[in-house]
Design an enzyme around this catalytic site. Sequence first.
Site, mmCIF file in Angstrom:
data_model
loop_
_atom_site.group_PDB
_atom_site.id
_atom_site.type_symbol
_atom_site.label_atom_id
_atom_site.label_comp_id
_atom_site.label_asym_id
_atom_site.label_seq_id
_atom_site.Cartn_x
_atom_site.Cartn_y
_atom_site.Cartn_z
ATOM 1 N N CYS A 1 -63.084 -62.012 -56.226
ATOM 2 C CA CYS A 1 -64.123 -62.235 -55.214
ATOM 3 C C CYS A 1 -65.516 -62.421 -55.823
ATOM 4 O O CYS A 1 -66.337 -63.140 -55.264
ATOM 5 C CB CYS A 1 -64.143 -61.062 -54.240
ATOM 6 N N CYS B 1 -65.969 -57.525 -51.212
ATOM 7 C CA CYS B 1 -65.085 -56.984 -52.251
ATOM 8 C C CYS B 1 -65.696 -57.186 -53.640
ATOM 9 O O CYS B 1 -66.257 -58.227 -53.932
ATOM 10 C CB CYS B 1 -63.729 -57.675 -52.176
ATOM 11 N N CYS C 1 -63.935 -57.063 -56.555
ATOM 12 C CA CYS C 1 -62.930 -57.399 -57.569
ATOM 13 C C CYS C 1 -63.284 -58.725 -58.245
ATOM 14 O O CYS C 1 -64.078 -59.510 -57.717
ATOM 15 C CB CYS C 1 -61.538 -57.451 -56.937
ATOM 16 N N ASP D 1 -39.817 -42.135 -56.850
ATOM 17 C CA ASP D 1 -38.867 -41.960 -55.751
ATOM 18 C C ASP D 1 -37.538 -41.487 -56.341
ATOM 19 O O ASP D 1 -37.387 -41.371 -57.559
ATOM 20 C CB ASP D 1 -38.742 -43.247 -54.928
ATOM 21 N N HIS E 1 -57.038 -58.366 -56.199
ATOM 22 C CA HIS E 1 -57.835 -58.314 -54.967
ATOM 23 C C HIS E 1 -57.148 -57.479 -53.882
ATOM 24 O O HIS E 1 -57.783 -56.638 -53.232
ATOM 25 C CB HIS E 1 -58.128 -59.713 -54.418
ATOM 26 N N ASP F 1 -47.332 -45.486 -49.859
ATOM 27 C CA ASP F 1 -47.000 -46.481 -50.884
ATOM 28 C C ASP F 1 -46.421 -47.682 -50.172
ATOM 29 O O ASP F 1 -45.812 -47.543 -49.106
ATOM 30 C CB ASP F 1 -45.954 -45.944 -51.873
HETATM 31 ZN ZN LIG Z 1 -61.525 -59.045 -53.984
#
Ligand SMILES: [Zn+2]
Length: 371
Positions: A307, A302, A304, A90, A333, A264
């Site tokens: 999870c 999910c 990740c 930015d 996550h 963003d």
């Molecule tokens: Zn997750």
Amino acid sequence: MISHRIIATDGAARFGVLHTGHGDVATPAFMPVGTAGTVKAMTADAVRATGADIVLGNTYHLMLRPGAERIAQLGGLHRFMDWPGPILTDSGGFQVMSLAKLRKLDADGVTFQSHLDGATYRLTPERSIEIQHLLDATITMVLDECTSFPATSDEARTSMQLSMRWARRSRDAFQKRDGYGLFGIVQGSIYPELRAESARALIDIGFDGYAVGGLAIGEGQATTFAVLDATVPHLPTDAPRYLMGVGTPGDIIGAVQRGIDMFDCVIPTRAGRTARAYTSRGVFNLRNARFADDAAPLDPRCACPACTRHSHAYLHHLFKAEEMLGPMLLTWHNVQYYQDLMRDLRTAIMDHRLDAFASATRAGWMPEEPP
Ligand SMILES: [Zn+2]
């Protein structure tokens, strides 16, 4: 120069690829915010593992500490933070207005005191472009004045016209290089005629992409969408469109439906540090005592580490015990959830079922719990 290739459209929404000198970005894209050369609580490898193609860096934070000249001497921001992929920076203007002390705006730029040590700095359109060049930003943003909200029509016009003069100076100061781009920023508050005038002024100057600025500052989702409805039709179809600082998953879905390609926001990372989980079933506060004995994973859809390897109960425990792994796992996550949402949006656009996907996704969210 950078180029945006549109692969498929569904209504106003577009699925495309942004080609840059640091790699390709599948759009619509969400850029995790790497404020001070780091996406807070995540390694660069973890950010990559979520599927993010591009991250955002904050000029204001980096110019104060460690300094743009120092980062340039150390090989640029890509090497400094181990992110060889595209980086959008930015202009620094938004943080000057929200964080710096004793700021004074004039027709030429803004003078302010660092919120870190009180030292005086000066940011002009030319200096902002120079700093972003020193950082080696793939995508550079023009310096603009973020019009306060609410603003009268006259205040918004004066502010927008200043931003358009600064946009031209930013364009003149920018060194064109293959694989690098400069984006202009549409201002004009909530006024459709000012947004249209701003878009025309920017197109006249000519940019590689067009951002919609001055939103996500308390105007509310309905107003954000109304401004997009009044702005996006005035933007070139072949250039990427970036909605700055937005937003919640619901904001992003609605903006994608209105033709936005890039986003963003600090929400997924900030929420990750404050025990708030974004999931396919809605937003949850993991400090809530009802999770203390919950052996189920946070989001079974999910992939990740939070999870696939842990339970609600473990994440709840980490936050109650103030262990730093709690913010680390939950940030990963939340960023994963956002990247999965973007991937699913791209697939839905390609399959021409975006509206059905949007309705089904929204229907899956339970009402948000208070923080
Ligand atoms: Zn997750």
